[in-house]
Scaffold this motif. Structure first.
Motif, PDB file in Angstrom:
ATOM      1  N   VAL A 263       9.391  11.967 -10.049  1.00  0.00           N
ATOM      2  CA  VAL A 263       9.516  10.918  -9.037  1.00  0.00           C
ATOM      3  C   VAL A 263      10.027   9.630  -9.674  1.00  0.00           C
ATOM      4  CG1 VAL A 263       8.228   9.402  -7.485  1.00  0.00           C
ATOM      5  CG2 VAL A 263       7.826  11.867  -7.432  1.00  0.00           C
ATOM      6  N   ALA A 264       9.434   9.231 -10.784  1.00  0.00           N
ATOM      7  CA  ALA A 264       9.863   8.006 -11.464  1.00  0.00           C
ATOM      8  C   ALA A 264      11.301   8.129 -11.960  1.00  0.00           C
ATOM      9  CB  ALA A 264       8.921   7.697 -12.624  1.00  0.00           C
ATOM     10  N   GLU A 265      11.648   9.269 -12.514  1.00  0.00           N
ATOM     11  CA  GLU A 265      13.008   9.491 -13.024  1.00  0.00           C
ATOM     12  C   GLU A 265      14.037   9.386 -11.899  1.00  0.00           C
ATOM     13  OE1 GLU A 265      16.211  10.475 -15.600  1.00  0.00           O
ATOM     14  OE2 GLU A 265      14.149   9.831 -16.062  1.00  0.00           O
ATOM     15  N   LEU A 266      13.747   9.957 -10.754  1.00  0.00           N
ATOM     16  CA  LEU A 266      14.671   9.895  -9.618  1.00  0.00           C
ATOM     17  C   LEU A 266      14.830   8.459  -9.128  1.00  0.00           C
ATOM     18  CD1 LEU A 266      13.461  13.027  -7.593  1.00  0.00           C
ATOM     19  CD2 LEU A 266      15.597  12.814  -8.880  1.00  0.00           C
ATOM     20  N   LEU A 267      13.711   7.790  -8.943  1.00  0.00           N
ATOM     21  CA  LEU A 267      13.758   6.420  -8.426  1.00  0.00           C
ATOM     22  C   LEU A 267      14.459   5.470  -9.395  1.00  0.00           C
ATOM     23  CD1 LEU A 267      10.163   6.205  -6.908  1.00  0.00           C
ATOM     24  CD2 LEU A 267      12.312   6.345  -5.638  1.00  0.00           C
TER      25      LEU A 267
ATOM     26  N   VAL B  52      13.155   8.987  -2.568  1.00  0.00           N
ATOM     27  CA  VAL B  52      12.264  10.150  -2.618  1.00  0.00           C
ATOM     28  C   VAL B  52      11.378  10.199  -1.382  1.00  0.00           C
ATOM     29  CG1 VAL B  52      10.334  11.218  -3.860  1.00  0.00           C
ATOM     30  CG2 VAL B  52      12.234  10.200  -5.141  1.00  0.00           C
ATOM     31  N   LEU B  53      11.331  11.364  -0.767  1.00  0.00           N
ATOM     32  CA  LEU B  53      10.349  11.697   0.257  1.00  0.00           C
ATOM     33  C   LEU B  53       9.423  12.730  -0.366  1.00  0.00           C
ATOM     34  CD1 LEU B  53       9.313  11.661   3.231  1.00  0.00           C
ATOM     35  CD2 LEU B  53      10.905  13.565   3.658  1.00  0.00           C
TER      36      LEU B  53
ATOM     37  N   ASP C 166      -5.151  11.467   1.075  1.00  0.00           N
ATOM     38  CA  ASP C 166      -4.946  10.020   1.100  1.00  0.00           C
ATOM     39  C   ASP C 166      -4.679   9.487  -0.296  1.00  0.00           C
ATOM     40  OD1 ASP C 166      -5.392  10.010   3.829  1.00  0.00           O
ATOM     41  OD2 ASP C 166      -7.503   9.408   3.669  1.00  0.00           O
ATOM     42  N   GLY C 167      -5.384  10.057  -1.286  1.00  0.00           N
ATOM     43  CA  GLY C 167      -5.182   9.594  -2.654  1.00  0.00           C
ATOM     44  C   GLY C 167      -3.774   9.867  -3.147  1.00  0.00           C
ATOM     45  N   SER C 168      -3.268  11.070  -2.860  1.00  0.00           N
ATOM     46  CA  SER C 168      -1.903  11.397  -3.259  1.00  0.00           C
ATOM     47  C   SER C 168      -0.898  10.506  -2.543  1.00  0.00           C
ATOM     48  CB  SER C 168      -1.602  12.869  -2.947  1.00  0.00           C
ATOM     49  OG  SER C 168      -2.369  13.718  -3.763  1.00  0.00           O
ATOM     50  N   ALA C 169      -1.130  10.273  -1.260  1.00  0.00           N
ATOM     51  CA  ALA C 169      -0.224   9.425  -0.495  1.00  0.00           C
ATOM     52  C   ALA C 169      -0.175   8.019  -1.071  1.00  0.00           C
ATOM     53  CB  ALA C 169      -0.659   9.389   0.972  1.00  0.00           C
ATOM     54  N   GLN C 170      -1.334   7.502  -1.461  1.00  0.00           N
ATOM     55  CA  GLN C 170      -1.374   6.155  -2.036  1.00  0.00           C
ATOM     56  C   GLN C 170      -0.649   6.115  -3.378  1.00  0.00           C
ATOM     57  OE1 GLN C 170      -5.309   4.540  -2.403  1.00  0.00           O
ATOM     58  NE2 GLN C 170      -4.614   2.600  -3.296  1.00  0.00           N
ATOM     59  N   THR C 171      -0.869   7.125  -4.203  1.00  0.00           N
ATOM     60  CA  THR C 171      -0.207   7.181  -5.515  1.00  0.00           C
ATOM     61  C   THR C 171       1.308   7.236  -5.359  1.00  0.00           C
ATOM     62  OG1 THR C 171      -2.105   8.276  -6.544  1.00  0.00           O
ATOM     63  CG2 THR C 171       0.035   8.526  -7.626  1.00  0.00           C
ATOM     64  N   LEU C 172       1.779   8.076  -4.460  1.00  0.00           N
ATOM     65  CA  LEU C 172       3.216   8.241  -4.255  1.00  0.00           C
ATOM     66  C   LEU C 172       3.835   6.991  -3.650  1.00  0.00           C
ATOM     67  CD1 LEU C 172       3.038  11.891  -2.956  1.00  0.00           C
ATOM     68  CD2 LEU C 172       4.255  11.165  -5.021  1.00  0.00           C
ATOM     69  N   GLY C 173       3.123   6.393  -2.689  1.00  0.00           N
ATOM     70  CA  GLY C 173       3.630   5.163  -2.084  1.00  0.00           C
ATOM     71  C   GLY C 173       3.716   4.031  -3.091  1.00  0.00           C
TER      72      GLY C 173
ATOM     73  N   ALA D 235       7.843   5.999  -3.455  1.00  0.00           N
ATOM     74  CA  ALA D 235       8.316   7.101  -2.624  1.00  0.00           C
ATOM     75  C   ALA D 235       7.851   6.938  -1.183  1.00  0.00           C
ATOM     76  CB  ALA D 235       7.802   8.431  -3.180  1.00  0.00           C
ATOM     77  N   LYS D 236       8.617   7.481  -0.252  1.00  0.00           N
ATOM     78  CA  LYS D 236       8.139   7.659   1.109  1.00  0.00           C
ATOM     79  C   LYS D 236       7.279   8.911   1.139  1.00  0.00           C
ATOM     80  CE  LYS D 236      12.085   5.407   3.343  1.00  0.00           C
ATOM     81  NZ  LYS D 236      13.189   5.555   4.328  1.00  0.00           N
ATOM     82  N   VAL D 237       6.345   8.967   2.081  1.00  0.00           N
ATOM     83  CA  VAL D 237       5.349  10.038   2.076  1.00  0.00           C
ATOM     84  C   VAL D 237       5.456  10.885   3.339  1.00  0.00           C
ATOM     85  CG1 VAL D 237       2.873  10.536   2.143  1.00  0.00           C
ATOM     86  CG2 VAL D 237       3.749   8.765   0.607  1.00  0.00           C
ATOM     87  N   LEU D 238       5.371  12.204   3.148  1.00  0.00           N
ATOM     88  CA  LEU D 238       5.271  13.160   4.240  1.00  0.00           C
ATOM     89  C   LEU D 238       3.943  13.885   4.077  1.00  0.00           C
ATOM     90  CD1 LEU D 238       6.692  14.586   6.658  1.00  0.00           C
ATOM     91  CD2 LEU D 238       7.574  16.251   5.000  1.00  0.00           C
TER      92      LEU D 238
END
Length: 293
Positions: A17-21, A27-28, A34-41, A45-48
Motif C-alpha cells: 500500500v505504501a509503495e503504491l501510494l 488505492v482502494l 474497524d481497526g483495519s479500516a482505520q489503519t488503511l485510511g 487508502a480508500k476503504v471498501l
C-alpha cells in the motif's frame, strides 16, 4: 492507476500500500474490521468494507479498479483443516476477482510461494506444486494465470518462506513465536536446510513493478536471500531471546512441519534481469537482530 488490494494490513500488504501510494497510484483496500479500516485510511487508502468470503464485494472492488493486487490469506494455520479452509477461501476469491477482469486487459497480481525443486534453487520457470498441504494454492494461481488467454494481464509474485520486516514475519517469525512458547529456539531436521527470504519493503517494489509492466501469464520470484540455513536462523533467534538452540521434531510445527524441514532455496535472477528489481534492504539474518527479548 487506481488499484484494488486485499490483505493491505499484513506484513506484505502494508508495505505494498505504501509503495503504491508513494509512486503515484491510488488505492482502494478491502477492510474486514474497524481497526483495519482505520489503519488503511490513515495510510492514505480508500476503504471498501468486507472480507475475502464476500465475493460480491470483491467483484465490486475489482470493477472499480484499473488493476488488482490480491494478498489476503487466512491467519489460522493451527491445523490441517484450518489451512485447507484458508486455501479454499483464497481460491474462490481469486476466481471471482479474475472473472471480473476477463476481457479488460487489466492487471491482477496474486501471491504464491516459491516452489521446491530437489537439489537446486527453484527458478521462475519451475511449476508450482499442485499436490500436498498447499497444492490448492498452486492450482488456484495456475487458474488465474490461465486467464491471460482471456484478456486478463494476470501475474504471480512468488514469495520466499520468510518475508520479514524489523525481525518479524514469515517462517522465521513462526519459528520465533514457537521459541517464545516453548523456551527453545528449535529447528526441524539437521538445520542445514535452506529457506529463501526477502524484506517486505523490497517485495513491495516487485509487486508494483509486476502490476505496472509484467506480461500476462508470468510468474516472478521476490527472493533476496537465496537460502539461509534454518540452524543459522534459529541461532540468531536463540541468542536474541536468550534461549537454547536445539533440533526438535517436525511435529512441533504442526501442519508446517514437513515444509519447514525441506531444503528449498530459490533464485530471482530472471526477475532481476527482466523487471529491473534490485533488493536494497537488510537480509534476514541481519534483520532478525531486531528481535526483542
Amino acid at each position: 492507476m487506481h488499484v484494488f488490494i486485499t490483505g493491505g494490513t499484513g506484513t506484505i500488504g502494508s508495505a505494498v500500500v505504501a509503495e503504491l501510494l508513494n509512486n503515484g497510484h491510488t488505492v482502494l483496500a478491502l477492510a474486514r474490521s474497524d481497526g483495519s479500516a482505520q489503519t488503511l485510511g490513515s495510510a492514505g487508502a480508500k476503504v471498501l468494507r468486507g472480507d475475502m468470503a464476500d465475493l460480491d464485494v470483491l467483484r465490486s472492488g475489482a470493477a472499480q479498479s484499473d488493476g488488482v493486487i490480491s494478498l489476503a490469506f487466512g491467519r489460522d494455520y493451527s491445523s490441517p483443516d484450518a489451512l485447507a479452509q484458508a486455501i479454499t477461501e483464497e481460491s474462490a476469491a481469486l476466481a471471482a476477482l479474475g472473472q471480473e477482469l476477463v476481457g479488460s486487459d487489466r492487471p491482477i497480481v496474486t501471491v504464491s510461494g516459491t516452489p521446491w525443486v530437489p537439489e537446486r534453487a527453484s527458478t521462475e520457470a519451475d511449476p508450482l506444486p499442485i499436490d500436498g498441504p498447499v497444492g490448492g494454492r498452486g492450482r488456484s494461481v495456475n487458474a488465474l494465470l490461465d486467464l491471460a488467454s482471456r484478456g486478463v494481464r494476470s501475474t504471480a509474485v512468488r514469495m520466499p518462506r520468510t518475508v520479514h520486516n524489523e525481525g518479524k514475519g514469515g517462517f522465521a517469525g513462526l519459528l520465533t513465536d514457537q521459541a517464545r512458547r516453548t523456551g527453545v529456539a528449535g529447528y526441524p531436521g539437521d538445520g542445514t536446510q535452506r529457506w529463501p527470504a526477502v524484506h517486505a519493503l523490497d517485495a513491495a517494489v516487485l509487486f508494483r513493478l509486476a502490476l505496472e509492466s509484467a506480461p500476462a501469464g508470468t510468474a516472478w520470484h521476490a527472493v533476496a536471500d537465496e537460502g539461509d540455513a534454518v540452524r543459522d536462523i534459529a541461532t540468531v533467534v536463540g541468542r536474541r531471546l536468550g534461549l537454547p538452540v536445539e533440533a526438535v521434531s517436525e511435529e512441533t510445527f504442526g501442519p508446517f512441519g514437513p515444509i519447514f524441514a525441506m531444503d528449498q532455496p530459490a533464485s530471482s535472477t530472471h526477475t532481476r534481469d527482466a523487471l529491473g528489481w534490485q533488493p536494497t534492504h537488510p537480509g534476514l539474518l541481519e534483520d532478525l537482530e531486531n528481535i526483542q527479548p
